[in-house]
Write a protein that holds these residues in place. Structure first.
Motif, PDB file in Angstrom:
ATOM      1  N   ASP A 116      13.004  -6.406  -2.994  1.00 31.78           N
ATOM      2  CA  ASP A 116      11.666  -6.846  -2.599  1.00 31.78           C
ATOM      3  C   ASP A 116      10.688  -5.673  -2.575  1.00 31.78           C
ATOM      4  O   ASP A 116       9.502  -5.845  -2.898  1.00 31.78           O
ATOM      5  CB  ASP A 116      11.713  -7.507  -1.211  1.00 31.78           C
ATOM      6  N   ALA A 117      11.173  -4.492  -2.178  1.00 33.37           N
ATOM      7  CA  ALA A 117      10.305  -3.313  -2.154  1.00 33.37           C
ATOM      8  C   ALA A 117       9.891  -2.934  -3.571  1.00 33.37           C
ATOM      9  O   ALA A 117       8.732  -2.538  -3.806  1.00 33.37           O
ATOM     10  CB  ALA A 117      11.017  -2.153  -1.465  1.00 33.37           C
ATOM     11  N   LYS A 118      10.802  -3.030  -4.518  1.00 38.20           N
ATOM     12  CA  LYS A 118      10.454  -2.753  -5.915  1.00 38.20           C
ATOM     13  C   LYS A 118       9.350  -3.705  -6.382  1.00 38.20           C
ATOM     14  O   LYS A 118       8.387  -3.286  -7.042  1.00 38.20           O
ATOM     15  CB  LYS A 118      11.686  -2.914  -6.804  1.00 38.20           C
ATOM     16  N   LEU A 119       9.502  -4.973  -6.040  1.00 37.05           N
ATOM     17  CA  LEU A 119       8.508  -5.977  -6.419  1.00 37.05           C
ATOM     18  C   LEU A 119       7.155  -5.666  -5.795  1.00 37.05           C
ATOM     19  O   LEU A 119       6.117  -5.651  -6.489  1.00 37.05           O
ATOM     20  CB  LEU A 119       8.987  -7.364  -5.995  1.00 37.05           C
ATOM     21  N   GLU A 120       7.138  -5.416  -4.484  1.00 35.51           N
ATOM     22  CA  GLU A 120       5.874  -5.160  -3.797  1.00 35.51           C
ATOM     23  C   GLU A 120       5.226  -3.868  -4.266  1.00 35.51           C
ATOM     24  O   GLU A 120       4.008  -3.780  -4.388  1.00 35.51           O
ATOM     25  CB  GLU A 120       6.093  -5.127  -2.283  1.00 35.51           C
ATOM     26  N   LEU A 121       6.039  -2.858  -4.550  1.00 38.16           N
ATOM     27  CA  LEU A 121       5.492  -1.596  -5.046  1.00 38.16           C
ATOM     28  C   LEU A 121       4.878  -1.806  -6.426  1.00 38.16           C
ATOM     29  O   LEU A 121       3.788  -1.280  -6.730  1.00 38.16           O
ATOM     30  CB  LEU A 121       6.584  -0.532  -5.095  1.00 38.16           C
ATOM     31  N   GLY A 122       5.554  -2.573  -7.270  1.00 37.58           N
ATOM     32  CA  GLY A 122       5.011  -2.877  -8.590  1.00 37.58           C
ATOM     33  C   GLY A 122       3.677  -3.595  -8.497  1.00 37.58           C
ATOM     34  O   GLY A 122       2.729  -3.289  -9.236  1.00 37.58           O
ATOM     35  N   LEU A 125       0.924  -1.140  -7.331  1.00 36.33           N
ATOM     36  CA  LEU A 125       0.509  -0.243  -8.405  1.00 36.33           C
ATOM     37  C   LEU A 125      -0.318  -0.979  -9.460  1.00 36.33           C
ATOM     38  O   LEU A 125      -1.287  -0.428 -10.005  1.00 36.33           O
ATOM     39  CB  LEU A 125       1.746   0.397  -9.045  1.00 36.33           C
ATOM     40  N   ARG A 126       0.044  -2.218  -9.724  1.00 34.44           N
ATOM     41  CA  ARG A 126      -0.737  -3.033 -10.659  1.00 34.44           C
ATOM     42  C   ARG A 126      -2.165  -3.220 -10.142  1.00 34.44           C
ATOM     43  O   ARG A 126      -3.138  -3.110 -10.901  1.00 34.44           O
ATOM     44  CB  ARG A 126      -0.064  -4.388 -10.841  1.00 34.44           C
ATOM     45  N   ASP A 127      -2.286  -3.487  -8.847  1.00 37.67           N
ATOM     46  CA  ASP A 127      -3.611  -3.695  -8.255  1.00 37.67           C
ATOM     47  C   ASP A 127      -4.456  -2.430  -8.287  1.00 37.67           C
ATOM     48  O   ASP A 127      -5.688  -2.502  -8.175  1.00 37.67           O
ATOM     49  CB  ASP A 127      -3.462  -4.198  -6.813  1.00 37.67           C
TER      50      ASP A 127
END
Length: 331
Positions: A116-122, A125-127
Motif C-alpha cells: 500500500d505504501a508503494k501505491l500511495e508513494l506512486g 509522486l504522480r501528483d
C-alpha cells in the motif's frame, strides 16, 4: 490443544499466569483473545506488551486508540514504526500531521516492501508530476507478490477490487495512456483484470478463515519436573545449548496436550518447587534465548533475586535478555 474461538469462555489459565509473570508473547495472545470480547482488557494487555517492547503490540494499541485518543495513538504508531513495524510505518506515512515526516515514513515503508505504501508513494509522486519515479513505485506495487496487506475485507470491497496490486495496475493504465504508451496501457489493463480475480479469491478465503478459524494456545503447567534450570546449569559449557534444546523437547513431549496441537507454539511453565524458581518457555524458543539461559548462574541468580520469594524467569525478546521477576514469600 486447539479451541474454536467461539467456544472459548475464558483464556487458558496457564496463559494468564505467564502474562502476569511478564511474558510479552502471552500478553499478546491474551490481547488478541479479548480484542472482540472485551476491548478494555485487550487494551490493558496490548499496553503491557507494548511497554515490554513488542512492536506489534505498540501498533495494535495505536489502532485501538485511534479516533478517541489521537495523540496517544500517534505516540504508539511512532514507537512501533521506530521499532521497525512495517504497518506502523505506513500508518505514520498516512496519518501524521507534518507533511515532510509523513512523506519520509511513506517512502521508508515502501522501500521496506509495504504494498500500500508503494501505491500511495506512486500516487503522491504522480501528483507532483514526477512521472518517471511515480511509474517505478506503481510498477513495484502492481508486481508485489507479498501477502502482508491481505486482511479480512467486506465482501463489497473485495468485489470492488480495492487491493493495492489491482489499484496500481489501474493507475499505470492511466499514467501510461496519458504519455501515449497505448500498447503498454492495454497490457496493464489486461493484467488488472487477472489481479482483480486473484485478490478477490485470496481475500474471500482469508475472510472465511478468519471468521471460523482457531486460536491455538497450549499451556503446560509442570510441577516436580526435572528441575530444568538446575539440569541445564550442571552441563559443561560447550554442551549447555544442546542439553537445553533436548530438555525442552523432552518436557514438551511429556504433555498429552502437545500431541493435540496442530499449529502454533506451546507454552511451557516449568516449576521447581525446591529452588522456588518458575520458568516460562515457548516451544519455538530462539537459539539466542537458550544460549542466554545456559549462561545464567543459578547460585548467583538465587542469591540476588529481587526478594525472598519465588523468582520467575521470562525471556524478553525486545532487549534479548531473561527478565527476573519476584514476589514476596507467603507470610
Amino acid at each position: 490443544m486447539a479451541f474454536e474461538q467461539s467456544s472459548w469462555e475464558r483464556p487458558d489459565r496457564g496463559l494468564e499466569q505467564a502474562a502476569e509473570f511478564g511474558d510479552s508473547r502471552a500478553m499478546m495472545r491474551l490481547a488478541h483473545f479479548f480484542e472482540r470480547r472485551d476491548p478494555q482488557r485487550a487494551q490493558r494487555w496490548f499496553q503491557d506488551a507494548a511497554e515490554a517492547g513488542e512492536s506489534d503490540a505498540m501498533y495494535r494499541l495505536a489502532e485501538l486508540l485511534a479516533g478517541r485518543e489521537a495523540d496517544q495513538a500517534l505516540h504508539w504508531y511512532r514507537r512501533a514504526a521506530e521499532a521497525g513495524h512495517l504497518q506502523a510505518m505506513y500508518a505514520m506515512g498516512t496519518t501524521c500531521d507534518d507533511a515532510d515526516e509523513r512523506g519520509g515514513w511513506l517512502r521508508h515503508a515502501a522501500e521496506n516492501g509495504h504494498a500500500d505504501a508503494k501505491l500511495e508513494l506512486g500516487r503522491a509522486l504522480r501528483d507532483r508530476d514526477l512521472s518517471q519515479e511515480a511509474e517505478h513505485w506503481l510498477r513495484a506495487a502492481a508486481e508485489d507478490d507479498g501477502e502482508q496487506w491481505i486482511e479480512p475485507r467486506d465482501p463489497a470491497e473485495i468485489d470492488a477490487g480495492l487491493g493495492p496490486r489491482h489499484q496500481a495496475c489501474l493507475e499505470l493504465v492511466t499514467l501510461l495512456a496519458a504519455q501515449g504508451r497505448i500498447d503498454e496501457a492495454g497490457q496493464w489493463r489486461d493484467r488488472a483484470k487477472r489481479v482483480l480475480e486473484w485478490e478477490a479469491n485470496v481475500n474471500r478465503a482469508f475472510y472465511r478463515r478468519s471468521a471460523t478459524g482457531t486460536v491455538v494456545v497450549t499451556a503446560v503447567v509442570a510441577t516436580s519436573v526435572i528441575p530444568f534450570v538446575q539440569a541445564l546449569m550442571s552441563k559443561a559449557a560447550e554442551d549447555a545449548y544442546g542439553q537445553a534444546r533436548a530438555l525442552v523437547q523432552r518436557m514438551l513431549r511429556r504433555s498429552p496436550a502437545q500431541s493435540e496441537a496442530r499449529s502454533g507454539a506451546t507454552l511451557l511453565i516449568a516449576d521447581d518447587p525446591d529452588a522456588h524458581i518458575t520458568l516460562c518457555l515457548w516451544s519455538d524458543v530462539s537459539d539466542e534465548a537458550l544460549r542466554a539461559l545456559a549462561s545464567l548462574n543459578l547460585d548467583e541468580l538465587t542469591a540476588q533475586r529481587p526478594d525472598r520469594g519465588r523468582i520467575r524467569l521470562v525471556w524478553n525478546p525486545a532487549d534479548a535478555r531473561w527478565q527476573i521477576r519476584g514476589d514476596q514469600p507467603d507470610q
